[in-house]
Design an enzyme around this catalytic site. Sequence first.
Site, PDB file in Angstrom:
ATOM      1  N   ARG A  48       0.842  -1.191   0.000  1.00  0.00           N
ATOM      2  CA  ARG A  48       0.000   0.000   0.000  1.00  0.00           C
ATOM      3  C   ARG A  48       0.878   1.241   0.000  1.00  0.00           C
ATOM      4  O   ARG A  48       2.003   1.231   0.494  1.00  0.00           O
ATOM      5  CB  ARG A  48      -0.884   0.008   1.255  1.00  0.00           C
ATOM      6  CG  ARG A  48      -1.928  -1.086   1.238  1.00  0.00           C
ATOM      7  CD  ARG A  48      -2.958  -0.855   2.323  1.00  0.00           C
ATOM      8  NE  ARG A  48      -2.369  -0.778   3.639  1.00  0.00           N
ATOM      9  CZ  ARG A  48      -2.940  -0.155   4.671  1.00  0.00           C
ATOM     10  NH1 ARG A  48      -4.099   0.445   4.531  1.00  0.00           N
ATOM     11  NH2 ARG A  48      -2.352  -0.149   5.853  1.00  0.00           N
ATOM     12  N   LYS A 112       3.958 -11.333   9.423  1.00  0.00           N
ATOM     13  CA  LYS A 112       3.188 -11.260   8.183  1.00  0.00           C
ATOM     14  C   LYS A 112       3.525 -12.437   7.261  1.00  0.00           C
ATOM     15  O   LYS A 112       4.653 -12.597   6.824  1.00  0.00           O
ATOM     16  CB  LYS A 112       3.479  -9.936   7.473  1.00  0.00           C
ATOM     17  CG  LYS A 112       2.349  -9.501   6.568  1.00  0.00           C
ATOM     18  CD  LYS A 112       2.685  -8.287   5.735  1.00  0.00           C
ATOM     19  CE  LYS A 112       2.723  -6.998   6.501  1.00  0.00           C
ATOM     20  NZ  LYS A 112       2.639  -5.820   5.589  1.00  0.00           N
ATOM     21  N   ARG A 248      -0.580  -1.195  14.862  1.00  0.00           N
ATOM     22  CA  ARG A 248       0.538  -1.849  15.538  1.00  0.00           C
ATOM     23  C   ARG A 248       0.077  -2.386  16.885  1.00  0.00           C
ATOM     24  O   ARG A 248      -0.727  -1.735  17.545  1.00  0.00           O
ATOM     25  CB  ARG A 248       1.667  -0.849  15.818  1.00  0.00           C
ATOM     26  CG  ARG A 248       2.455  -0.435  14.620  1.00  0.00           C
ATOM     27  CD  ARG A 248       3.413  -1.519  14.150  1.00  0.00           C
ATOM     28  NE  ARG A 248       4.096  -1.102  12.934  1.00  0.00           N
ATOM     29  CZ  ARG A 248       3.577  -1.135  11.712  1.00  0.00           C
ATOM     30  NH1 ARG A 248       2.348  -1.597  11.546  1.00  0.00           N
ATOM     31  NH2 ARG A 248       4.240  -0.719  10.675  1.00  0.00           N
TER      32      ARG A 248
HETATM   33  P1  ATP Z   1       1.952  -2.304   7.845  1.00  0.00           P
HETATM   34  O1  ATP Z   1       2.358  -3.730   7.746  1.00  0.00           O
HETATM   35  O2  ATP Z   1       3.051  -1.385   8.211  1.00  0.00           O
HETATM   36  O3  ATP Z   1       0.691  -2.101   8.603  1.00  0.00           O
HETATM   37  P2  ATP Z   1       0.741  -2.425   5.345  1.00  0.00           P
HETATM   38  O4  ATP Z   1      -0.136  -3.454   5.910  1.00  0.00           O
HETATM   39  O5  ATP Z   1       0.096  -1.325   4.619  1.00  0.00           O
HETATM   40  O6  ATP Z   1       1.668  -1.778   6.429  1.00  0.00           O
HETATM   41  P3  ATP Z   1       1.671  -3.421   2.952  1.00  0.00           P
HETATM   42  O7  ATP Z   1       1.743  -2.153   2.210  1.00  0.00           O
HETATM   43  O8  ATP Z   1       0.518  -4.308   2.761  1.00  0.00           O
HETATM   44  O9  ATP Z   1       1.847  -3.115   4.469  1.00  0.00           O
HETATM   45  O10 ATP Z   1       2.983  -4.274   2.673  1.00  0.00           O
HETATM   46  C1  ATP Z   1       4.249  -3.658   2.583  1.00  0.00           C
HETATM   47  C2  ATP Z   1       5.040  -3.837   3.854  1.00  0.00           C
HETATM   48  O11 ATP Z   1       5.163  -5.230   4.199  1.00  0.00           O
HETATM   49  C3  ATP Z   1       6.471  -3.387   3.695  1.00  0.00           C
HETATM   50  O12 ATP Z   1       6.591  -2.059   4.081  1.00  0.00           O
HETATM   51  C4  ATP Z   1       7.302  -4.320   4.591  1.00  0.00           C
HETATM   52  O13 ATP Z   1       7.349  -3.817   5.900  1.00  0.00           O
HETATM   53  C5  ATP Z   1       6.483  -5.570   4.646  1.00  0.00           C
HETATM   54  N1  ATP Z   1       6.972  -6.635   3.735  1.00  0.00           N
HETATM   55  C6  ATP Z   1       7.524  -6.511   2.520  1.00  0.00           C
HETATM   56  N2  ATP Z   1       7.755  -7.686   1.963  1.00  0.00           N
HETATM   57  C7  ATP Z   1       7.318  -8.621   2.838  1.00  0.00           C
HETATM   58  C8  ATP Z   1       7.271 -10.038   2.826  1.00  0.00           C
HETATM   59  N3  ATP Z   1       7.690 -10.755   1.795  1.00  0.00           N
HETATM   60  N4  ATP Z   1       6.763 -10.655   3.916  1.00  0.00           N
HETATM   61  C9  ATP Z   1       6.319  -9.963   4.964  1.00  0.00           C
HETATM   62  N5  ATP Z   1       6.333  -8.626   5.035  1.00  0.00           N
HETATM   63  C10 ATP Z   1       6.816  -7.954   3.978  1.00  0.00           C
END
Ligand code: ATP
Length: 250
Positions: A48, A112, A248
């Site tokens: 995002r 994640k 968070r």
């Molecule tokens: P947050 O996790 O900070 O709440 P978000 O849910 O919006 O943000 P996304 O935009 O969905 O996060 O995903 C991008 C973020 O996920 C990156 O900024 C990084 O921190 C994390 N990320 C990137 N690649 C991976 C991966 N392969 N596995 C897990 N996390 C990842």
Amino acid sequence: GHHAEHCQIEVVAETGSTNADLLARVAQRSLSAATLLAAETQTAGRGRAGRTWLTAPAAALTFSLAWPFAAPLHALVGLPLAVGVTIAETLADFGVAVQLKWPNDVLQGGRKLAGILIETATAPDRQVWAVIGIGINLSIPEPLQEQIGQRAASLPAPAAQDRDLLLASLLSALVQNMRQFESHGLSTFVERWNRLHAFAGQQVLILDQGKVLHEGRALGIDQIGRLMLQPDGGASPLAIMAGDISLRAK
Ligand code: ATP
């Protein structure tokens, strides 16, 4: 209009972002049916708000589904939640228990495991398409350990070995749930989402670009997918909209 009765399936060895590819094809009007595009390797995976989704060759299941959306555009806000439920329920069939983090992440043990990125495009014929991007970690190889090792989980065996079967099951569940979502919105997903909620009853921080907006206890989602938060200090619950908000654990 378009009908999503048939789904085109394409697999490529490598591309930048399967979401970007499908969005471009919607804009050029080169999609005539729902299309699944899977990539063995994604070199510029997106998250995002311009964030990046990191993967290495063969280390993730990355794909996008372009879907001609047969409901009003405003209905799309709840779609990441319905897709989260779809991923969680499908993984459960493979013996993998996951939890959902509002609005768009799939966690295992607080880390994640999968990300969801939904983007939309309007074709020249004005048909609205939802492009649903999903990345599921199969492993966290050495080059990525340093960047995301602390925050990422990967699919346990044997589910990780059943990658093709998992993709087929996800596609079938997505098609079924997209139809449900188009006709009934989030209504059939709210209870299912709340059962999978990673932070139910827990203290959390709501952040906007890293700045704390609210602190409180995460309750669950309401009928339109907003996160209900019981703020510290006893005021009445707040309804948080997704936008570019992050959550968070506190
Ligand atoms: P947050 O996790 O900070 O709440 P978000 O849910 O919006 O943000 P996304 O935009 O969905 O996060 O995903 C991008 C973020 O996920 C990156 O900024 C990084 O921190 C994390 N990320 C990137 N690649 C991976 C991966 N392969 N596995 C897990 N996390 C990842």
